[in-house]
Structure formats: structure tokens, C-alpha cells
Design a protein around this motif. Structure first.
Motif, PDB file in Angstrom:
ATOM      1  N   TYR A 177       0.848  -1.195   0.000  1.00 40.43           N
ATOM      2  CA  TYR A 177       0.000   0.000   0.000  1.00 40.43           C
ATOM      3  C   TYR A 177       0.890   1.254   0.000  1.00 40.43           C
ATOM      4  O   TYR A 177       0.980   1.968   0.996  1.00 40.43           O
ATOM      5  CB  TYR A 177      -0.917   0.011   1.227  1.00 40.43           C
ATOM      6  CG  TYR A 177      -1.750  -1.239   1.369  1.00 40.43           C
ATOM      7  CD1 TYR A 177      -1.338  -2.257   2.229  1.00 40.43           C
ATOM      8  CD2 TYR A 177      -2.906  -1.413   0.630  1.00 40.43           C
ATOM      9  CE1 TYR A 177      -2.098  -3.420   2.355  1.00 40.43           C
ATOM     10  CE2 TYR A 177      -3.669  -2.575   0.745  1.00 40.43           C
ATOM     11  CZ  TYR A 177      -3.263  -3.572   1.611  1.00 40.43           C
ATOM     12  OH  TYR A 177      -4.006  -4.710   1.738  1.00 40.43           O
ATOM     13  N   PRO A 178       1.576   1.508  -1.108  1.00 37.54           N
ATOM     14  CA  PRO A 178       2.515   2.638  -1.183  1.00 37.54           C
ATOM     15  C   PRO A 178       1.849   3.991  -0.952  1.00 37.54           C
ATOM     16  O   PRO A 178       2.521   4.957  -0.584  1.00 37.54           O
ATOM     17  CB  PRO A 178       3.088   2.522  -2.596  1.00 37.54           C
ATOM     18  CG  PRO A 178       2.083   1.732  -3.364  1.00 37.54           C
ATOM     19  CD  PRO A 178       1.507   0.766  -2.379  1.00 37.54           C
ATOM     20  N   GLU A 179       0.507   4.045  -1.155  1.00 33.50           N
ATOM     21  CA  GLU A 179      -0.174   5.319  -0.991  1.00 33.50           C
ATOM     22  C   GLU A 179      -0.549   5.601   0.469  1.00 33.50           C
ATOM     23  O   GLU A 179      -0.953   6.711   0.819  1.00 33.50           O
ATOM     24  CB  GLU A 179      -1.439   5.351  -1.849  1.00 33.50           C
ATOM     25  CG  GLU A 179      -2.600   4.486  -1.368  1.00 33.50           C
ATOM     26  CD  GLU A 179      -2.423   2.999  -1.642  1.00 33.50           C
ATOM     27  OE1 GLU A 179      -1.400   2.644  -2.270  1.00 33.50           O
ATOM     28  OE2 GLU A 179      -3.288   2.202  -1.231  1.00 33.50           O
ATOM     29  N   MET A 180      -0.412   4.606   1.329  1.00 39.56           N
ATOM     30  CA  MET A 180      -0.793   4.774   2.736  1.00 39.56           C
ATOM     31  C   MET A 180       0.149   5.739   3.447  1.00 39.56           C
ATOM     32  O   MET A 180       1.369   5.708   3.242  1.00 39.56           O
ATOM     33  CB  MET A 180      -0.784   3.424   3.461  1.00 39.56           C
ATOM     34  CG  MET A 180      -1.292   3.498   4.901  1.00 39.56           C
ATOM     35  SD  MET A 180      -1.296   1.895   5.743  1.00 39.56           S
ATOM     36  CE  MET A 180      -2.722   1.130   4.974  1.00 39.56           C
ATOM     37  N   LYS A 181      -0.412   6.607   4.266  1.00 35.41           N
ATOM     38  CA  LYS A 181       0.390   7.581   5.005  1.00 35.41           C
ATOM     39  C   LYS A 181       1.287   6.867   6.017  1.00 35.41           C
ATOM     40  O   LYS A 181       0.903   5.844   6.595  1.00 35.41           O
ATOM     41  CB  LYS A 181      -0.512   8.573   5.727  1.00 35.41           C
ATOM     42  CG  LYS A 181      -1.306   9.485   4.791  1.00 35.41           C
ATOM     43  CD  LYS A 181      -2.157  10.455   5.601  1.00 35.41           C
ATOM     44  CE  LYS A 181      -2.951  11.389   4.673  1.00 35.41           C
ATOM     45  NZ  LYS A 181      -3.807  12.333   5.424  1.00 35.41           N
ATOM     46  N   GLN A 182       2.457   7.468   6.230  1.00 37.98           N
ATOM     47  CA  GLN A 182       3.429   6.853   7.119  1.00 37.98           C
ATOM     48  C   GLN A 182       2.880   6.690   8.534  1.00 37.98           C
ATOM     49  O   GLN A 182       3.113   5.672   9.191  1.00 37.98           O
ATOM     50  CB  GLN A 182       4.718   7.678   7.137  1.00 37.98           C
ATOM     51  CG  GLN A 182       5.477   7.637   5.812  1.00 37.98           C
ATOM     52  CD  GLN A 182       6.776   8.434   5.864  1.00 37.98           C
ATOM     53  OE1 GLN A 182       7.237   8.787   6.941  1.00 37.98           O
ATOM     54  NE2 GLN A 182       7.347   8.704   4.708  1.00 37.98           N
ATOM     55  N   LYS A 183       2.126   7.679   9.020  1.00 35.05           N
ATOM     56  CA  LYS A 183       1.596   7.612  10.382  1.00 35.05           C
ATOM     57  C   LYS A 183       0.588   6.471  10.516  1.00 35.05           C
ATOM     58  O   LYS A 183       0.475   5.844  11.577  1.00 35.05           O
ATOM     59  CB  LYS A 183       0.964   8.934  10.798  1.00 35.05           C
ATOM     60  CG  LYS A 183      -0.257   9.349  10.000  1.00 35.05           C
ATOM     61  CD  LYS A 183      -0.844  10.649  10.538  1.00 35.05           C
ATOM     62  CE  LYS A 183      -2.125  11.035   9.776  1.00 35.05           C
ATOM     63  NZ  LYS A 183      -2.724  12.283  10.314  1.00 35.05           N
ATOM     64  N   ASP A 184      -0.152   6.186   9.400  1.00 31.51           N
ATOM     65  CA  ASP A 184      -1.124   5.100   9.428  1.00 31.51           C
ATOM     66  C   ASP A 184      -0.434   3.741   9.427  1.00 31.51           C
ATOM     67  O   ASP A 184      -0.885   2.797  10.075  1.00 31.51           O
ATOM     68  CB  ASP A 184      -2.073   5.208   8.230  1.00 31.51           C
ATOM     69  CG  ASP A 184      -2.964   6.437   8.307  1.00 31.51           C
ATOM     70  OD1 ASP A 184      -3.361   6.957   7.249  1.00 31.51           O
ATOM     71  OD2 ASP A 184      -3.263   6.879   9.439  1.00 31.51           O
ATOM     72  N   VAL A 185       0.669   3.644   8.680  1.00 33.85           N
ATOM     73  CA  VAL A 185       1.460   2.415   8.686  1.00 33.85           C
ATOM     74  C   VAL A 185       2.023   2.170  10.087  1.00 33.85           C
ATOM     75  O   VAL A 185       1.983   1.050  10.610  1.00 33.85           O
ATOM     76  CB  VAL A 185       2.612   2.486   7.657  1.00 33.85           C
ATOM     77  CG1 VAL A 185       3.513   1.250   7.776  1.00 33.85           C
ATOM     78  CG2 VAL A 185       2.065   2.610   6.245  1.00 33.85           C
ATOM     79  N   ALA A 186       2.536   3.229  10.685  1.00 37.74           N
ATOM     80  CA  ALA A 186       3.117   3.131  12.035  1.00 37.74           C
ATOM     81  C   ALA A 186       2.082   2.655  13.045  1.00 37.74           C
ATOM     82  O   ALA A 186       2.352   1.788  13.881  1.00 37.74           O
ATOM     83  CB  ALA A 186       3.678   4.487  12.450  1.00 37.74           C
ATOM     84  N   LYS A 187       0.871   3.201  12.935  1.00 37.66           N
ATOM     85  CA  LYS A 187      -0.195   2.833  13.859  1.00 37.66           C
ATOM     86  C   LYS A 187      -0.621   1.386  13.644  1.00 37.66           C
ATOM     87  O   LYS A 187      -0.813   0.628  14.604  1.00 37.66           O
ATOM     88  CB  LYS A 187      -1.383   3.769  13.669  1.00 37.66           C
ATOM     89  CG  LYS A 187      -2.501   3.555  14.676  1.00 37.66           C
ATOM     90  CD  LYS A 187      -3.607   4.589  14.493  1.00 37.66           C
ATOM     91  CE  LYS A 187      -4.719   4.384  15.525  1.00 37.66           C
ATOM     92  NZ  LYS A 187      -5.805   5.381  15.351  1.00 37.66           N
ATOM     93  N   ALA A 188      -0.770   0.987  12.381  1.00 34.23           N
ATOM     94  CA  ALA A 188      -1.215  -0.368  12.068  1.00 34.23           C
ATOM     95  C   ALA A 188      -0.196  -1.420  12.490  1.00 34.23           C
ATOM     96  O   ALA A 188      -0.558  -2.516  12.918  1.00 34.23           O
ATOM     97  CB  ALA A 188      -1.493  -0.486  10.572  1.00 34.23           C
TER      98      ALA A 188
END
Length: 207
Positions: A177-188
Motif C-alpha cells: 500500500y505505497p499510498e498509505m500515510k506513514q503515520k497510518d502504517v506506524a499505527k497499524a
């Protein structure tokens, strides 16, 4: 009534032999291994068993190698001693030449009370001093901008591939999911956002 000997060591790797060789034939052993002195006496596995036997009036005498076996600070040690004295248990301390806590008539030995209060107080001061030196050392490193949480000195680097292997879940999510925001990746993935940023940079560099 029986006599008992209480033994404690802080880690499982420590030997109890030095304390066990002091055991007399008529003493029942109670051993806490891998138990910090900071744990209250009545919260330790063997300590609890011993106290139960004492409350059942089955123990008349208790031997320890030194006062630190009974607690971590002055208050803790004196509280334990008071509890034992209330049950008429006579305490023997090896490194005080076997000094007993009670006189023959069951009254507190004033010399024992004086020595134990002074010695447990000194032990506590020594521990407080060690903790203070550790805190000062960390503060000095922070001031020198050399301290990093986790103990790694600033400037230490990891191999890029090692970093990627360390966070496989986050790497897969970034790639899928290259379009996902970094903060959302961090949270997930439950990682620090700075880690995600670093992973992005490594993956971009390896393209």
C-alpha cells in the motif's frame, strides 16, 4: 517447634551454596531464587510459605546470612523483624556473629535492635548512592548528546537489510500500500513513525 533458615538470591544464575553451608542440621530451608530484594518479604514464594508456618506457630527460630535477606530498605527489614517478633520468633544473623534478636525471656535484644537499624540504614544509603550515580551517568550522556533510549550510542548504524528484516510487517504494508500515510502504517504495525520513515527511505534507495 522447628528452626528455619531463609535464603534469597536475586537471579537464577546465582548460587545459594554460600548461604546453604551455614545451615544447621535442625534447620528447615526456605529458598527464594531469582527474587529481587525489592520484593516485599510477604510477596516472595518461599517468604510466603515461611510466614504461613510462622503464623501457624510452627517456627521458633529463623536464621539468615545477613539482614539484606529480609528486605531491601530499612522500613521493610524492620517491618519484617517486628512481624517475626510478634510471633516470638528469634532471629539469628550469621554475619553478626550469630547475634540473636530476642533475649532468653523473649524480650527484644536492644543491641540487636540498634545494630540492625544502623546496618540496614547504611545498606539503603549505599543502594541509593548507586542509583544516583547511574542517573547522573545517563544525564551526562544526554547532555553530551550521546544517549539513545535502548542504550545505543548516537551514531551507531544498522545495515539497511538488517533494518528491513527487523520490521517485516511494516515493510510488507509499505510495499503493498505505497499510498498509505506513514503515520497510518506506524499505527497499524505498532512501530514508531520514525521507523516507518526510515523504511521508506531504505526501500526508495533500493529501487
Amino acid at each position: 517447634m522447628k528452626k528455619a533458615r531463609y535464603i534469597r538470591v536475586s537471579t537464577n544464575s546465582q548460587s545459594t551454596l554460600r548461604q546453604e553451608i551455614k545451615q544447621h542440621e535442625d534447620e528447615e530451608l526456605f529458598i527464594d531464587k531469582g527474587v529481587s530484594g525489592a520484593v516485599p518479604f510477604n510477596k516472595r514464594p518461599a517468604g510466603k510459605k515461611l510466614l504461613f508456618r510462622i503464623l501457624m506457630d510452627e517456627i521458633s527460630d529463623l536464621s539468615v546470612s545477613d539482614l539484606s535477606r529480609l528486605g531491601r530498605n530499612t522500613l521493610d527489614i524492620l517491618t519484617t523483624i517486628d512481624l517475626l517478633h510478634n510471633r516470638k520468633v528469634n532471629i539469628h544473623v550469621d554475619n553478626l556473629n550469630g547475634l540473636k534478636s530476642l533475649n532468653a525471656d523473649g524480650t527484644p535484644n536492644q543491641m540487636f535492635s540498634f545494630i540492625t537499624t544502623v546496618m540496614s540504614g547504611i545498606s539503603q544509603m549505599e543502594r541509593d548512592s548507586i542509583r544516583e550515580r547511574i542517573k547522573d551517568g545517563i544525564a551526562a550522556k544526554k547532555l553530551a548528546n550521546e544517549f539513545k533510549p535502548g542504550g545505543r550510542p548516537k551514531g551507531t548504524t544498522e545495515n539497511d537489510n538488517a533494518v528491513l528484516k527487523k520490521y517485516p510487517k511494516a515493510v510488507k504494508m509499505i510495499q503493498d500500500y505505497p499510498e498509505m500515510k506513514q503515520k497510518d502504517v506506524a499505527k497499524a504495525c505498532e512501530v514508531d513513525p520514525r521507523v516507518v520513515k526510515k523504511l521508506h527511505l531504505i526501500l526508495e534507495k533500493q529501487k
